[in-house]
Design a protein around this motif. Structure first.
Motif, PDB file in Angstrom:
ATOM      1  N   ASN A 147       3.789   2.048   2.298  1.00  0.00           N
ATOM      2  CA  ASN A 147       4.181   3.502   3.177  1.00  0.00           C
ATOM      3  C   ASN A 147       3.439   4.036   4.245  1.00  0.00           C
ATOM      4  OD1 ASN A 147       6.545   3.707   1.806  1.00  0.00           O
ATOM      5  ND2 ASN A 147       5.975   5.434   0.528  1.00  0.00           N
TER       6      ASN A 147
ATOM      7  N   THR B  57       5.175  -0.111   5.651  1.00  0.00           N
ATOM      8  CA  THR B  57       6.436  -0.599   5.231  1.00  0.00           C
ATOM      9  C   THR B  57       6.732   0.047   3.544  1.00  0.00           C
ATOM     10  OG1 THR B  57       5.123  -1.807   3.160  1.00  0.00           O
ATOM     11  CG2 THR B  57       5.257  -3.045   5.587  1.00  0.00           C
ATOM     12  N   ARG B  58       8.080  -0.739   3.306  1.00  0.00           N
ATOM     13  CA  ARG B  58       8.394  -0.152   1.937  1.00  0.00           C
ATOM     14  C   ARG B  58       7.741  -0.171   0.653  1.00  0.00           C
ATOM     15  NH1 ARG B  58      14.650  -2.007   1.684  1.00  0.00           N
ATOM     16  NH2 ARG B  58      15.098  -1.104   4.132  1.00  0.00           N
TER      17      ARG B  58
END
Length: 137
Positions: free
Chosen positions: A40, A36-37
């Motif tokens: 990572n 995910t943001r």
């Protein structure tokens, strides 16, 4: 003429023999984010294990098990929706019949298809596998 070409295309994979596997390498989650943001590389380890299974190849059933293990691994890190999406992607995109760098059995010369590993091939896999994927002795 068309029939001859078609026969050659259909027979070529059956006559091709993989003799030597390339050393293992992984591109992470191939054409998909590694996490995910915020995190990572949240499911990167899942993809690395999946890449190892795909690198060595094997039977259709072994591929199905590898794909289901990827789904379970990604779900276990808390992303069940992503896991289902990844499963759909690898089931479609991981076929051994396309000359991609992420196909089932990508460590062997193309085309390999679905084929049980021989004793010699298993020895090669043990030789070229990174330590984290070698069985404990």
């Amino acid at each position: 003429m068309f029939r001859i070409i078609l026969c050659l295309i259909l027979l070529l994979p059956a006559g091709a023999a993989a003799t030597e596997i390339k050393p293992f390498k992984s591109d992470g989650c191939s054409l998909f984010p590694d996490g995910t943001r915020e995190q990572n590389d949240l499911w990167l380890a899942c993809c690395m294990a999946h890449d190892h299974a795909y690198w060595k190849g094997g039977t259709y059933q072994q591929r199905l098990l590898a794909d289901k293990a990827l789904e379970a691994c990604v779900a276990k890190v808390g992303e069940p929706d992503i896991a289902r999406l990844m499963l759909a992607g690898v089931r479609v995109g991981g076929t051994p019949f396309l000359p991609t760098t992420f196909r089932w059995g990508f460590g062997w010369p193309y085309p390999r298809g679905y084929k049980a590993l021989s004793a010699d091939e298993i020895k090669q896999i043990k030789l070229f596998s990174p330590d984290e994927f070698k069985p404990l002795q």
